[in-house]
Design an enzyme around this catalytic site. Structure first.
Site, mmCIF file in Angstrom:
data_model
loop_
_atom_site.group_PDB
_atom_site.id
_atom_site.type_symbol
_atom_site.label_atom_id
_atom_site.label_comp_id
_atom_site.label_asym_id
_atom_site.label_seq_id
_atom_site.Cartn_x
_atom_site.Cartn_y
_atom_site.Cartn_z
ATOM 1 C CE LYS A 197 -3.572 2.417 2.569
ATOM 2 N NZ LYS A 197 -4.674 2.378 3.678
ATOM 3 N NE ARG A 207 -5.591 9.913 3.554
ATOM 4 C CZ ARG A 207 -4.436 10.142 3.031
ATOM 5 N NH1 ARG A 207 -3.933 11.274 3.172
ATOM 6 N NH2 ARG A 207 -3.709 8.914 2.856
ATOM 7 N NE ARG A 219 -3.777 7.735 6.183
ATOM 8 C CZ ARG A 219 -4.555 8.207 7.047
ATOM 9 N NH1 ARG A 219 -3.814 8.609 8.115
ATOM 10 N NH2 ARG A 219 -5.776 8.567 6.807
ATOM 11 C CD GLU A 235 5.999 -3.496 3.734
ATOM 12 O OE1 GLU A 235 5.328 -4.486 4.106
ATOM 13 O OE2 GLU A 235 6.375 -2.650 4.418
ATOM 14 C CE LYS A 250 -5.870 2.125 -0.515
ATOM 15 N NZ LYS A 250 -6.625 2.143 0.906
ATOM 16 C CB SER A 276 -11.418 7.479 -3.523
ATOM 17 O OG SER A 276 -10.123 8.118 -2.850
ATOM 18 C CE1 TYR A 315 -15.023 3.521 -2.340
ATOM 19 C CE2 TYR A 315 -12.863 3.715 -3.611
ATOM 20 C CZ TYR A 315 -13.540 3.719 -2.443
ATOM 21 O OH TYR A 315 -12.467 3.884 -1.415
#
Ligand code: PBG
Length: 326
Positions: A197, A207, A219, A235, A250, A276, A315
């Site tokens: 990610k 958000r 982040r 990872e 992602k 998004s 979405y």
């Protein structure tokens, strides 16, 4: 005049021929619908930066999932927006927390017809908006956060989640959640790990929808840097080692190379999250009349499948499922 010996166009002549030789398909089985449920509202609230997406009430969430079930969409992933937030994100694992409540209702409504995935993270529940608890110095405390994640996963499993999806990018999160779930008897609860990610600007509209922008900082101390690709495999290897049943990359479209590398390196199912910002760009350009939104949506999802994803969180799930059913 000489004639071409090789004629790839032969296989493009009719729609049926083209259909026959396709090597990549997008079907309703590839789709997972992300849904937002907000505590304490009487009417669904539109998310302005994500046209067509709303923060659901419990009631409208249940109707939406009924509709998705009827269309054959195999899974939904839930994000909760609580009415009270605090430093440790208490509502994330409270038995009466909005996600747990939603899970219990949906489990009741749909039985096993739809896979219920719960996002396992803290940012929607903390007053500071970070994905973990903070040290006194204001940094995200990795190991203290692991205990919170394990507790959240157990609360979600107890409420009926089939799958928990840790998205916080803490080191050791999959192992901590697996041992928490097993100790509580939830040995069959699946872990879908957000393994690679990236710290992406494409999460902006989310958000707004989840009301979880960090109050200060960003982040980047826990999500991956966009200029590193080899680390994605490393990872993901950690997560697989720790017991991830499914791994995820992602965002999706801007990270097709990462999807392909992860697909090649591991045999577990690979998910991709068409996030998004990727959705909102399609909607904005469509609203301006600049692109054919439906065609571009399918082209995006096809690219993500071609890169090697087994399924896609998007979405677009509902409208694509409707389009495929026509
Ligand atoms: C964190 C989380 C985020 C998204 C999914 N889970 C936001 C973040 O990392 O800042 C973003 C999804 C999207 O943009 O659609 N719980």
């Amino acid at each position: 005049m000489s004639f071409p010996q090789q004629r790839p166009r032969r296989l493009r002549r009719t729609p049926a021929l083209r259909r026959l030789v396709a090597d990549t398909r997008v079907t309703v089985d590839d789709l997972v619908a992300p849904l937002f449920v907000k505590e304490g509202i009487a009417e669904p609230e539109p998310v302005p930066s994500m046209p067509g997406v709303v923060q659901h009430t419990l009631d409208t969430l249940r109707k939406e999932v009924d509709g998705l079930t009827a269309l054959g969409v195999p899974a939904v992933v839930l994000f909760g927006v609580p009415s009270a937030k605090d430093a440790r994100g208490s509502q994330a694992d409270a038995p009466g927390g909005i996600v747990q409540e939603a899970l219990r209702c949906l489990r009741d409504d749909v039985g096993d017809a739809v896979v219920l995935v719960a996002d396992t993270c803290l940012d929607e529940f903390t007053d500071h908006g970070h994905c973990g608890v903070l040290t006194s110095g204001g940094e995200v405390d990795n190991d203290a956060t692991l205990e919170r994640y394990a507790s959240i996963a157990v609360a979600q499993a107890a409420a009926g989640a089939d799958v928990v999806a840790p998205s916080g990018m803490m080191d050791g999160q999959v192992a901590a959640i697996r041992s928490g779930l097993d100790a509580a008897g939830f040995v069959d609860t699946v872990i879908l790990a957000y393994s690679a990610k990236y710290a992406s600007a494409l999460y902006g509209p989310f958000r707004d929808a989840a009301e979880c922008a960090p109050r200060s900082g960003d982040r980047r101390s826990y999500q991956m840097a966009t200029d590193r690709v080899r680390e994605a495999v490393a990872e993901t290897a950690l997560d697989v080692d720790e017991g991830a049943d499914i791994v995820m990359v992602k965002p999706a479209l801007a990270y097709l190379d990462v999807i392909a590398e992860v697909r090649a390196a591991f045999d577990v199912p690979v998910a991709a999250y068409h996030v998004s910002g990727e959705y909102s760009m399609i909607k904005a350009a469509t609203a301006n009349g600049w692109i054919d939104g439906e065609a571009v949506a399918l082209e995006h999802l096809m690219a993500i499948k071609r890169a090697g994803a087994d399924f896609i969180l998007t979405y677009l799930a509902r409208e694509v499922a409707e389009g495929l059913a026509r």
